[in-house]
Every structure is written in structure tokens, then in C-alpha cells.
Design an enzyme around this catalytic site. Structure first.
Site, PDB file in Angstrom:
ATOM      1  CD  GLU A   1      51.988  35.918  45.084  1.00  0.00           C
ATOM      2  OE1 GLU A   1      53.161  35.495  44.990  1.00  0.00           O
ATOM      3  OE2 GLU A   1      51.677  36.854  45.842  1.00  0.00           O
TER       4      GLU A   1
ATOM      5  CD  GLU B   1      48.482  39.407  49.573  1.00  0.00           C
ATOM      6  OE1 GLU B   1      49.561  39.929  49.231  1.00  0.00           O
ATOM      7  OE2 GLU B   1      48.244  38.190  49.456  1.00  0.00           O
TER       8      GLU B   1
END
Length: 380
Positions: free
Chosen positions: A159, A264
Site C-alpha cells: 500500500e 485479500e
């Protein structure tokens, strides 16, 4: 002489019976689990927490072992847990995680080496940039050394991008500049050249962020530094992102010559605040009746929508299985899902394939049936 002849005759008769008998039953076929059905397509995985690693629930343990052939560390390998103090590492739970993967002959994915969130607080006490860079390098190399030969792939950087594709103004960018990205991959590869190295992020189907990720990874590759894949976090919803954007993203990332992992994965069935941005965990919003419509159970009509959504998504995955290395669900059952508390605390969400009683849902059946139909299609 007669006695010997009878013995020989008896032996011959026995051999004749044994070798002339035909098998009346075929070997039992493998059960229709996710692991077995998708074994020739890509790894099918789940994120596991400490409770599941300890295998204290036999039903849950059976699901993890039978249904999945890949596991990801949900939280225990983040720096706040594994490197709580500058000179202290805590590998106990992470080692148990690896042992679980070895027990069930799984592909083992480490998550994550460099991430601005859930970062050990002591990192932020280091003011000198050169010292910070040295500490970051030691952090990556010490962890990689400990797990060398045991971890099959790492989320090296997690991220690092804003929604517009620019670099997030994280502590790593502030202290080290954008070189921290290439350095993290370089450090990991120096210690374990055989492990697969991934960049992982959410909202990776959004056009601007997609372009930024491609630009960033290409820059690292152009320096001759190893990057094996891109992880597309699949924190998706019943109606978004579009199937077209999911497919185009897989195609665009694979053009870099790297693997694509769907990481995820979960599909929220609940409404979202309008100003929500992806999976940024610092966001939280106020709960209300309208935002938590299925407190008791999920209506059949929404169960069907969820099953169809998973079927459509997996249809794309199967279409491009030559580009996809791994599909990982972010949890095993609805009761475990982080989406019960994000972006609004106290809600009841139903985003995964197994319900709160650990029973497979219609969504599970839909992707099993899809793969069986896919296997029956004639080869082009």
C-alpha cells in the site's frame, strides 16, 4: 510326490484367482474441495489468524487443511507484532504459521515486510534519515533471513500508493525518498533470491492507481531489481468494481511480465459510506440501521447475488488462469472477517464462502460448479 503336486497345484490356483480377478471398484475420487477442484488453475488460499494457527477449533482446522493449498499471515507478520522493539523479534506465532503451512503442504505467503500502517512505534522515533534507512534494511534482511527457505513469497511493500497513482507520503517516503521501494525488493532478493516478491495494494482496478502501480513496478524492474508479481487486493462489493475493470487490470499488470495474485478477496454485501476510500484502515464511520441491514441473517435474494458475483469474478480468473498465480480469501468464515468492523464498527457482514457456523454458502457452491463446467469445455 503326490503331496508336493497338490501343494503346487494349490499355489497355482491361488495365483490364478488373484491375478484373474478384475477390480469391481475404482479408486475413490478426490472430494470436491476448493483445493482439489482448482489445483490445476492457481493456488487457492486463505488468510489465517492466531486462533486458526493454534487449531483449537477442529472444524475450522479441517476447513483450512482440506479447502486451501495456500495460506497468508493475516496479522502476525506485521512489524508491530513481529518486531515490537528495535532489538527484539517475536517469531513464535509466525513460526507456528509456517509450521501449519508445512503440515498441510501449502504455498506459504508472508505479509508484509514494508508497510506504513501497523508499524512498530519505535520506527517513528528515529529522526536521522541515514539511520532510518539502515534500520529499515536490517528489519527486512533479519526477517527474510529467519524465514529463508520457508516462505514461498512475500508482500515486500504494501500500500505505497495514493488513489491518484502518486506515492503515499509515508514515513518511508519521507525518510528515504522513493528509492525505498526498489531498496526493499533488492534487500529481500539479496537474502533469499528464490522467494517470489510482490507489491500489494487495494483499489488496484482503479485506472489512475493502476497506472501508478505499473509505473512504479516498471521503474524497479528497469533497475534490474527482481519483482515477481503484483497483488491486487480483492476487497470488492456486490456491484463494484466492474468485471471489465477487474479483467483489464489483470491484463495490464501481466503485460509487465510479472505474475498477478488476487489477494485479500472478500465481497461486502453491505452499503458503504460515500466518502470511503478503498481499504484504508484508518477510516471509520458511524453505524446506523441503514448501514447494518442484515443483523440477524442474510436474505436469500442477497445470498443469490453474492453467489453470482463470486461466480462472475472467478469466471474471469479462470479465463486468465495462465496469468494468475494465487487467489487468496481474506479469512475463512464470515464471523472472522475484518469487514464486520470496517469501515463501520459493529456491523454484520457476509463476505466469505463459509458462514458463521462454518458451513459452505451458495457462493462456495457457485465457484465449485463453475470450475467443473470449465473443465468440461472443449480445449480451443
Amino acid at each position: 510326490m503326490m503331496k508336493i503336486s497338490k501343494q503346487i497345484l494349490l499355489i497355482l490356483v491361488m495365483f490364478t484367482v488373484v491375478f484373474s480377478c478384475k477390480k469391481t471398484e475404482e479408486a475413490p475420487s478426490q472430494p470436491n474441495t476448493l483445493r482439489n477442484v482448482y489445483k490445476d488453475a492457481f493456488y487457492i488460499g486463505t488468510a489465517v489468524n492466531r486462533f486458526q494457527i493454534d487449531e483449537t477449533d477442529s472444524t475450522m482446522a479441517a476447513i483450512v487443511g482440506k479447502e486451501f493449498n495456500s495460506i497468508t499471515a493475516e496479522n502476525m507478520m506485521k512489524s508491530v507484532h513481529m518486531h515490537p522493539k528495535r532489538d527484539t523479534f517475536n517469531f513464535e506465532i509466525a513460526d507456528k504459521f509456517v509450521a501449519l503451512g508445512e503440515k498441510y503442504d501449502m504455498f506459504i505467503h508472508g505479509h508484509t515486510l514494508i508497510w506504513h500502517s501497523q508499524l512498530s512505534p519505535w520506527f517513528r522515533t528515529i529522526e536521522d534519515s541515514l539511520e532510518f534507512a539502515d534500520v529499515a534494511e536490517k528489519h527486512v534482511k533479519d526477517i527474510t533471513t529467519h524465514f529463508k527457505g520457508k516462505i514461498d513469497s512475500w508482500d515486500v511493500v504494501n500500500e505505497a500508493l495514493n488513489e491518484d497513482g502518486t506515492l503515499r507520503n509515508s514515513i518511508f517516503l519521507k525518510k528515504m525518498g522513493e528509492d525505498y521501494l526498489a531498496s526493499a525488493f533488492k534487500w529481500t532478493a539479496e537474502i533469499d533470491p528464490d522467494v517470489d516478491l510482490y507489491y500489494n495494494d487495494y483499489n488496484m482496478t482503479n485506472v489512475d492507481k493502476r497506472k501508478g502501480a505499473i509505473r512504479m513496478v516498471k521503474n524497479i524492474l528497469d533497475q534490474g531489481i527482481k519483482v515477481d508479481g503484483i497483488g491486487m487486493q480483492g476487497h470488492w462489493h456486490l456491484n463494484s468494481p466492474s468485471l471489465e475493470d477487474i479483467e483489464q487490470s489483470i491484463l495490464d499488470y501481466s503485460e509487465l511480465g510479472v505474475k498477478v495474485a488476487i489477494t485479500e478477496l472478500d465481497v461486502s454485501v453491505l452499503p458503504n459510506p460515500y466518502d470511503l476510500e478503498g481499504a484504508e484502515i484508518s477510516q471509520n464511520f458511524e453505524n446506523s440501521e441503514g448501514m447494518n441491514p442484515y443483523k440477524e441473517s442474510l436474505p436469500d435474494s442477497i445470498q443469490v447475488k453474492l453467489a453470482n458475483r463470486y461466480k462472475d469474478i472467478f469466471n474471469i480468473f479462470l479465463k486468465h488462469k495462465d496469468k494468475i498465480s494465487r487467489v487468496t480469501f481474506w479469512g475463512v468464515s464470515d464471523g472472522q472477517s475484518w469487514l464486520n468492523g470496517f469501515p463501520i464498527r459493529g456491523r454484520t457482514n457476509y463476505p466469505l464462502l463459509f458462514d458463521r457456523d462454518l458451513k459452505p454458502k451458495a457462493a462456495y457452491d457457485s465457484i465449485i460448479a463453475l470450475k467443473e463446467r470449465f473443465d468440461k469445455q472443449p480445449a480451443n
